[in-house]
Scaffold this motif. Structure first.
Motif, PDB file in Angstrom:
ATOM      1  N   MET A   1      80.638 -67.688   9.915  1.00 51.11           N
ATOM      2  CA  MET A   1      82.051 -67.513  10.208  1.00 51.11           C
ATOM      3  C   MET A   1      82.239 -66.943  11.613  1.00 51.11           C
ATOM      4  SD  MET A   1      85.172 -67.752   9.476  1.00 51.11           S
ATOM      5  CE  MET A   1      86.048 -67.588   7.987  1.00 51.11           C
ATOM      6  N   LYS A   2      81.416 -65.978  11.988  1.00 55.57           N
ATOM      7  CA  LYS A   2      81.533 -65.351  13.301  1.00 55.57           C
ATOM      8  C   LYS A   2      81.347 -66.392  14.414  1.00 55.57           C
ATOM      9  CE  LYS A   2      79.420 -61.828  16.148  1.00 55.57           C
ATOM     10  NZ  LYS A   2      78.423 -60.786  16.242  1.00 55.57           N
ATOM     11  N   ALA A   3      80.339 -67.222  14.290  1.00 53.06           N
ATOM     12  CA  ALA A   3      80.080 -68.254  15.305  1.00 53.06           C
ATOM     13  C   ALA A   3      81.238 -69.250  15.365  1.00 53.06           C
ATOM     14  CB  ALA A   3      78.770 -68.968  15.001  1.00 53.06           C
ATOM     15  N   ARG A   4      81.804 -69.572  14.223  1.00 49.43           N
ATOM     16  CA  ARG A   4      82.937 -70.495  14.176  1.00 49.43           C
ATOM     17  C   ARG A   4      84.156 -69.906  14.886  1.00 49.43           C
ATOM     18  NH1 ARG A   4      84.663 -72.479   8.392  1.00 49.43           N
ATOM     19  NH2 ARG A   4      86.828 -72.117   8.845  1.00 49.43           N
ATOM     20  N   LEU A   5      84.397 -68.618  14.676  1.00 53.19           N
ATOM     21  CA  LEU A   5      85.507 -67.944  15.350  1.00 53.19           C
ATOM     22  C   LEU A   5      85.295 -67.905  16.857  1.00 53.19           C
ATOM     23  CD1 LEU A   5      86.109 -64.938  12.948  1.00 53.19           C
ATOM     24  CD2 LEU A   5      87.685 -66.817  13.401  1.00 53.19           C
ATOM     25  N   GLU A   6      84.077 -67.579  17.276  1.00 53.16           N
ATOM     26  CA  GLU A   6      83.772 -67.534  18.707  1.00 53.16           C
ATOM     27  C   GLU A   6      84.005 -68.900  19.345  1.00 53.16           C
ATOM     28  OE1 GLU A   6      79.797 -65.937  18.656  1.00 53.16           O
ATOM     29  OE2 GLU A   6      80.536 -63.884  18.740  1.00 53.16           O
ATOM     30  N   LYS A   7      83.574 -69.959  18.673  1.00 53.68           N
ATOM     31  CA  LYS A   7      83.751 -71.319  19.193  1.00 53.68           C
ATOM     32  C   LYS A   7      85.238 -71.663  19.291  1.00 53.68           C
ATOM     33  CE  LYS A   7      82.414 -76.087  18.428  1.00 53.68           C
ATOM     34  NZ  LYS A   7      83.011 -77.032  17.539  1.00 53.68           N
ATOM     35  N   SER A   8      86.002 -71.341  18.264  1.00 51.37           N
ATOM     36  CA  SER A   8      87.440 -71.632  18.262  1.00 51.37           C
ATOM     37  C   SER A   8      88.168 -70.886  19.370  1.00 51.37           C
ATOM     38  CB  SER A   8      88.062 -71.266  16.912  1.00 51.37           C
ATOM     39  OG  SER A   8      87.569 -72.091  15.898  1.00 51.37           O
ATOM     40  N   ILE A   9      87.809 -69.627  19.570  1.00 54.02           N
ATOM     41  CA  ILE A   9      88.438 -68.829  20.622  1.00 54.02           C
ATOM     42  C   ILE A   9      88.082 -69.395  21.996  1.00 54.02           C
ATOM     43  CG2 ILE A   9      88.473 -66.551  21.730  1.00 54.02           C
ATOM     44  CD1 ILE A   9      88.109 -65.393  18.838  1.00 54.02           C
ATOM     45  N   LYS A  10      86.818 -69.742  22.178  1.00 58.15           N
ATOM     46  CA  LYS A  10      86.383 -70.313  23.458  1.00 58.15           C
ATOM     47  C   LYS A  10      87.133 -71.617  23.745  1.00 58.15           C
ATOM     48  CE  LYS A  10      82.235 -70.973  26.131  1.00 58.15           C
ATOM     49  NZ  LYS A  10      82.226 -69.807  26.967  1.00 58.15           N
ATOM     50  N   GLU A  11      87.281 -72.475  22.750  1.00 65.06           N
ATOM     51  CA  GLU A  11      88.012 -73.729  22.915  1.00 65.06           C
ATOM     52  C   GLU A  11      89.487 -73.476  23.232  1.00 65.06           C
ATOM     53  OE1 GLU A  11      87.155 -75.820  19.288  1.00 65.06           O
ATOM     54  OE2 GLU A  11      85.185 -76.472  20.002  1.00 65.06           O
ATOM     55  N   ALA A  12      90.079 -72.496  22.572  1.00 66.38           N
ATOM     56  CA  ALA A  12      91.482 -72.160  22.847  1.00 66.38           C
ATOM     57  C   ALA A  12      91.637 -71.643  24.275  1.00 66.38           C
ATOM     58  CB  ALA A  12      91.984 -71.131  21.839  1.00 66.38           C
ATOM     59  N   LEU A  13      90.718 -70.817  24.728  1.00 65.72           N
ATOM     60  CA  LEU A  13      90.756 -70.320  26.103  1.00 65.72           C
ATOM     61  C   LEU A  13      90.633 -71.470  27.090  1.00 65.72           C
ATOM     62  CD1 LEU A  13      88.553 -67.127  25.771  1.00 65.72           C
ATOM     63  CD2 LEU A  13      90.986 -67.178  26.349  1.00 65.72           C
ATOM     64  N   GLU A  14      89.735 -72.396  26.805  1.00 68.65           N
ATOM     65  CA  GLU A  14      89.553 -73.549  27.690  1.00 68.65           C
ATOM     66  C   GLU A  14      90.826 -74.389  27.759  1.00 68.65           C
ATOM     67  OE1 GLU A  14      85.987 -75.488  26.330  1.00 68.65           O
ATOM     68  OE2 GLU A  14      84.707 -73.949  27.234  1.00 68.65           O
ATOM     69  N   SER A  15      91.530 -74.513  26.641  1.00 69.11           N
ATOM     70  CA  SER A  15      92.779 -75.274  26.648  1.00 69.11           C
ATOM     71  C   SER A  15      93.858 -74.558  27.460  1.00 69.11           C
ATOM     72  CB  SER A  15      93.264 -75.556  25.232  1.00 69.11           C
ATOM     73  OG  SER A  15      93.761 -74.391  24.626  1.00 69.11           O
ATOM     74  N   LEU A  16      93.678 -73.245  27.664  1.00 75.18           N
ATOM     75  CA  LEU A  16      94.596 -72.471  28.507  1.00 75.18           C
ATOM     76  C   LEU A  16      94.128 -72.427  29.959  1.00 75.18           C
ATOM     77  CD1 LEU A  16      95.285 -69.467  26.099  1.00 75.18           C
ATOM     78  CD2 LEU A  16      96.850 -71.336  26.668  1.00 75.18           C
TER      79      LEU A  16
END
Length: 69
Positions: A1-16
């Motif tokens: 779950m932790k790795a999944r959250l980190e990936k999602s946050i990183k992708e969201a940051l990249e979209s910003l």
């Protein structure tokens, strides 16, 4: 779950438009939820922006990709 959250946050940051951000997710105290990150504070400082505004934008991006329950 932790790795999944980190990936999602990183992708969201990249979209910003924030590339190569170091994302760390940690277990939070039970009274504050399951996980926590200070990525908005760190990136807000690096970008000379408002961390609260970045956190709100990040939350909106994450909600767009939130899986259905």
């Amino acid at each position: 779950m932790k790795a999944r959250l980190e990936k999602s946050i990183k992708e969201a940051l990249e979209s910003l438009g924030i590339k190569d951000a170091e994302v760390k997710v940690e277990h939070a105290p039970l009274s504050h939820g399951d996980y926590t990150t200070n990525v908005a504070l760190v990136q807000g400082k690096k970008l000379s922006g408002n961390p609260l505004e970045l956190a709100e934008e990040l939350a909106r991006e994450l909600k767009k990709t939130k899986p259905e329950e």
